[in-house]
Design a protein around this motif. Structure first.
Motif, PDB file in Angstrom:
ATOM      1  N   LYS A 142       0.865  -1.176   0.000  1.00 19.57           N
ATOM      2  CA  LYS A 142       0.000   0.000   0.000  1.00 19.57           C
ATOM      3  C   LYS A 142       0.897   1.219   0.000  1.00 19.57           C
ATOM      4  CE  LYS A 142      -1.153  -0.819   4.893  1.00 19.57           C
ATOM      5  NZ  LYS A 142      -1.255  -2.296   4.907  1.00 19.57           N
ATOM      6  N   ASP A 143       0.327   2.345  -0.382  1.00 20.32           N
ATOM      7  CA  ASP A 143       1.083   3.578  -0.494  1.00 20.32           C
ATOM      8  C   ASP A 143       0.620   4.561   0.566  1.00 20.32           C
ATOM      9  OD1 ASP A 143       2.978   5.315  -1.641  1.00 20.32           O
ATOM     10  OD2 ASP A 143       2.385   4.776  -3.680  1.00 20.32           O
ATOM     11  N   LEU A 156      -9.399   6.653   8.145  1.00 21.28           N
ATOM     12  CA  LEU A 156     -10.626   7.321   7.715  1.00 21.28           C
ATOM     13  C   LEU A 156     -10.332   8.565   6.889  1.00 21.28           C
ATOM     14  CD1 LEU A 156     -12.902   7.104  10.890  1.00 21.28           C
ATOM     15  CD2 LEU A 156     -13.415   6.133   8.641  1.00 21.28           C
ATOM     16  N   ASN A 157      -9.229   9.213   7.203  1.00 21.85           N
ATOM     17  CA  ASN A 157      -8.868  10.442   6.497  1.00 21.85           C
ATOM     18  C   ASN A 157      -7.989  10.194   5.277  1.00 21.85           C
ATOM     19  OD1 ASN A 157      -9.735  13.183   7.929  1.00 21.85           O
ATOM     20  ND2 ASN A 157      -9.423  11.631   9.530  1.00 21.85           N
ATOM     21  N   GLY A 158      -7.742   8.912   4.964  1.00 20.19           N
ATOM     22  CA  GLY A 158      -7.072   8.577   3.713  1.00 20.19           C
ATOM     23  C   GLY A 158      -5.567   8.518   3.757  1.00 20.19           C
ATOM     24  N   VAL A 159      -4.983   8.104   4.881  1.00 20.71           N
ATOM     25  CA  VAL A 159      -3.524   8.023   4.952  1.00 20.71           C
ATOM     26  C   VAL A 159      -2.986   6.974   3.983  1.00 20.71           C
ATOM     27  CG1 VAL A 159      -3.415   6.320   6.832  1.00 20.71           C
ATOM     28  CG2 VAL A 159      -1.562   7.986   6.552  1.00 20.71           C
ATOM     29  N   TYR A 160      -3.759   5.932   3.738  1.00 21.38           N
ATOM     30  CA  TYR A 160      -3.323   4.869   2.828  1.00 21.38           C
ATOM     31  C   TYR A 160      -4.017   4.960   1.478  1.00 21.38           C
ATOM     32  CZ  TYR A 160      -1.040   2.241   6.615  1.00 21.38           C
ATOM     33  OH  TYR A 160      -0.212   1.837   7.639  1.00 21.38           O
ATOM     34  N   THR A 161      -3.300   4.529   0.455  1.00 17.90           N
ATOM     35  CA  THR A 161      -3.869   4.405  -0.876  1.00 17.90           C
ATOM     36  C   THR A 161      -3.153   3.248  -1.572  1.00 17.90           C
ATOM     37  OG1 THR A 161      -4.400   5.562  -2.948  1.00 17.90           O
ATOM     38  CG2 THR A 161      -2.279   6.104  -1.910  1.00 17.90           C
ATOM     39  N   VAL A 162      -3.511   3.003  -2.809  1.00 19.88           N
ATOM     40  CA  VAL A 162      -2.928   1.867  -3.523  1.00 19.88           C
ATOM     41  C   VAL A 162      -1.532   2.212  -4.041  1.00 19.88           C
ATOM     42  CG1 VAL A 162      -5.171   0.931  -4.179  1.00 19.88           C
ATOM     43  CG2 VAL A 162      -4.011   2.559  -5.696  1.00 19.88           C
ATOM     44  N   PRO A 163      -0.706   1.202  -4.299  1.00 19.61           N
ATOM     45  CA  PRO A 163       0.626   1.456  -4.854  1.00 19.61           C
ATOM     46  C   PRO A 163       0.573   2.303  -6.118  1.00 19.61           C
ATOM     47  CG  PRO A 163       0.402  -0.841  -4.215  1.00 19.61           C
ATOM     48  CD  PRO A 163      -0.958  -0.233  -4.081  1.00 19.61           C
ATOM     49  N   GLY A 164       1.506   3.270  -6.188  1.00 18.35           N
ATOM     50  CA  GLY A 164       1.563   4.150  -7.343  1.00 18.35           C
ATOM     51  C   GLY A 164       0.777   5.424  -7.181  1.00 18.35           C
ATOM     52  N   ASP A 165       0.006   5.539  -6.076  1.00 25.40           N
ATOM     53  CA  ASP A 165      -0.826   6.717  -5.856  1.00 25.40           C
ATOM     54  C   ASP A 165      -0.280   7.574  -4.722  1.00 25.40           C
ATOM     55  OD1 ASP A 165      -3.182   8.250  -6.555  1.00 25.40           O
ATOM     56  OD2 ASP A 165      -4.121   7.516  -4.705  1.00 25.40           O
ATOM     57  N   GLY A 166       0.925   7.241  -4.251  1.00 24.74           N
ATOM     58  CA  GLY A 166       1.539   7.995  -3.164  1.00 24.74           C
ATOM     59  C   GLY A 166       3.006   8.232  -3.447  1.00 24.74           C
ATOM     60  N   THR A 167       3.826   8.142  -2.417  1.00 23.66           N
ATOM     61  CA  THR A 167       5.235   8.523  -2.561  1.00 23.66           C
ATOM     62  C   THR A 167       6.230   7.393  -2.304  1.00 23.66           C
ATOM     63  OG1 THR A 167       5.226   9.275  -0.248  1.00 23.66           O
ATOM     64  CG2 THR A 167       4.773  10.924  -1.957  1.00 23.66           C
ATOM     65  N   ILE A 168       5.761   6.191  -2.011  1.00 20.35           N
ATOM     66  CA  ILE A 168       6.674   5.080  -1.737  1.00 20.35           C
ATOM     67  C   ILE A 168       7.324   4.618  -3.038  1.00 20.35           C
ATOM     68  CG2 ILE A 168       6.805   2.673  -0.983  1.00 20.35           C
ATOM     69  CD1 ILE A 168       4.681   3.296   1.096  1.00 20.35           C
ATOM     70  N   ASP A 169       8.624   4.335  -2.972  1.00 21.99           N
ATOM     71  CA  ASP A 169       9.393   3.898  -4.138  1.00 21.99           C
ATOM     72  C   ASP A 169       9.313   2.376  -4.261  1.00 21.99           C
ATOM     73  OD1 ASP A 169      11.202   3.353  -6.134  1.00 21.99           O
ATOM     74  OD2 ASP A 169      12.785   4.636  -5.340  1.00 21.99           O
ATOM     75  N   PHE A 170       8.313   1.893  -4.980  1.00 24.83           N
ATOM     76  CA  PHE A 170       8.112   0.450  -5.100  1.00 24.83           C
ATOM     77  C   PHE A 170       9.169  -0.206  -5.984  1.00 24.83           C
ATOM     78  CE2 PHE A 170       4.093   1.730  -3.354  1.00 24.83           C
ATOM     79  CZ  PHE A 170       3.750   0.662  -2.533  1.00 24.83           C
ATOM     80  N   ALA A 171       9.713   0.530  -6.932  1.00 25.56           N
ATOM     81  CA  ALA A 171      10.777  -0.040  -7.764  1.00 25.56           C
ATOM     82  C   ALA A 171      11.994  -0.365  -6.908  1.00 25.56           C
ATOM     83  CB  ALA A 171      11.149   0.919  -8.883  1.00 25.56           C
TER      84      ALA A 171
END
Length: 294
Positions: free
Chosen positions: A210-211, A232-247
Motif C-alpha cells: 500500500k502507499d 478514515l482520512n485517507g492516509v493509505y492508498t494503492v501502490p503508485g498513488d503515493g510517494t513510496i518507491d516500489f521499484a
C-alpha cells in the motif's frame, strides 16, 4: 512458486470499522477481485470459515485462499496456549493449501481504538523482547511441522511498529519466523521499506503493498491521530498513488517467490474499490515486470 498478485478484502470492506464497506457483499468482493485480475485473496470476516464452504465461494471466481490474519496474545499467554488458540484457523489454512499465516501481536495494541492516539501505543523493553521472541519462535517451530510458516505483520499502534521495533523483533526470533513486509506500515512507522527488504531478504516470504498520502500522514503525525482516524482520512492508498518507491523495494527483493498482496484500506465511498484496485494492480504488475521479479 513464482510471484502471484493477490489482494486483501480490506480494500473493499474493513473488518475493524464496519461502517467502511459494511454493506459490500462477499460476492461483490470476489467478482471484482476476479475482474481486476487478482489470483487470490486473504481472508476477511465475510468469508466462510469451513473448507468446503470457502472452496465453494472462491472456486467460481478462480481465486486462491492466500492466508489469513491471526491475532496473537503472546505477551499474556505462553506458546502452548497460543498454538491451541490458532487451531481452527490453522486447520482452515492447511485445508486451503495456504503456506503462510499472517500473525500480529494484539494483546495490548491500540490499532483498533479510534480514540487512542498513536503516541500512546505500547512498547517493549529489555528482556520483554527476549520473552516475546522466544514464545513467537516456539509457535513458529510448531507451525512449520504443520507446513505453515508465520509471517509477522509489523503494524501501526502495536509493539512492532518502528524501524527499531522491527530490528528487535527479528533479532529475538528464530528462523521459523519470517517478516511480512508491509510497505505502508513500514514507511509510516519510520522505516525505509527498501532497506528492510534488503536487510531481511532471506526472511521475507510475504509482502503487503500500500502507499502513503504524505499530507495526511503529516497531519496525523502533527495532530497525533489514532490509526483508525488516519485511515478514515485517507492516509493509505494503492501502490503508485503515493510517494513510496516500489521499484526500489522490488530491486531489494531479488529472487522473491510468493504472494504480493494489495492491501490498501480506504473509505470505499471516497475511493471506489474497483477503480483503486484496478489502478493498484496495473501499477504493481508494471513495477514487478520492469524490475525483473515477474
Amino acid at each position: 512458486m513464482t510471484i502471484r498478485i493477490g489482494a486483501n478484502p480490506i480494500c473493499w470492506s474493513n473488518d475493524d470499522m464496519v461502517e467502511l464497506g459494511g454493506d459490500t457483499t462477499l460476492e461483490t468482493i470476489l467478482s471484482e477481485a476476479h475482474q481486476v485480475g487478482f489470483e487470490g485473496l486473504e481472508l476477511g470476516k465475510k468469508f466462510p470459515r469451513t473448507p468446503d464452504a470457502l472452496k465453494a465461494a472462491l472456486a467460481p471466481y478462480d481465486l486462491a485462499c492466500i492466508s489469513g490474519w491471526h491475532s496473537a496474545k503472546l505477551l499474556t499467554r505462553d506458546a502452548n496456549a497460543e498454538f491451541a488458540a490458532m487451531g481452527k484457523h490453522l486447520a482452515l489454512l492447511k485445508a486451503m493449501g495456504s503456506t503462510v499465516m499472517v500473525v500480529c501481536e494484539t494483546s495490548n495494541t491500540i490499532q483498533g481504538e479510534i480514540e487512542t492516539p498513536l503516541s500512546r501505543r505500547p512498547h517493549l523493553k529489555g528482556d520483554e523482547w527476549k520473552v516475546f521472541g522466544a514464545r513467537m519462535t516456539a509457535v513458529g517451530d510448531r507451525l512449520l511441522t504443520e507446513g505453515i510458516r508465520i509471517v509477522y505483520h509489523h503494524h501501526m499502534g502495536s509493539v512492532v511498529q518502528s524501524d527499531d521495533d522491527i530490528h528487535a523483533f527479528m533479532a529475538h526470533t528464530g528462523p521459523s519466523i519470517d517478516l511480512l513486509l508491509d510497505t505502508g506500515h513500514a514507511a509510516w512507522g519510520g522505516a525505509d521499506p527498501a532497506a528492510l527488504a534488503a536487510r531481511y531478504r532471506d526472511r521475507i516470504s510475504h509482502v503487503h503493498t500500500k502507499d502513503i498520502r504524505p499530507a495526511v500522514r503529516a497531519q496525523s503525525d502533527a495532530e497525533d491521530w489514532s490509526f483508525l482516524k488516519s485511515v478514515l482520512n485517507g492516509v493509505y492508498t494503492v501502490p503508485g498513488d503515493g510517494t513510496i518507491d516500489f521499484a526500489a523495494i522490488c530491486r531489494s527483493l531479488p529472487g522473491y517467490s510468493g504472494w504480493v498482496v494489495l492491501e490498501a484500506e480506504q473509505d470505499p465511498k471516497k475511493a471506489n474499490p474497483l477503480v483503486y484496485t484496478t489502478k493498484g494492480y496495473a501499477y504493481l504488475k508494471t513495477v514487478l515486470t520492469q524490475t525483473g521479479l515477474m
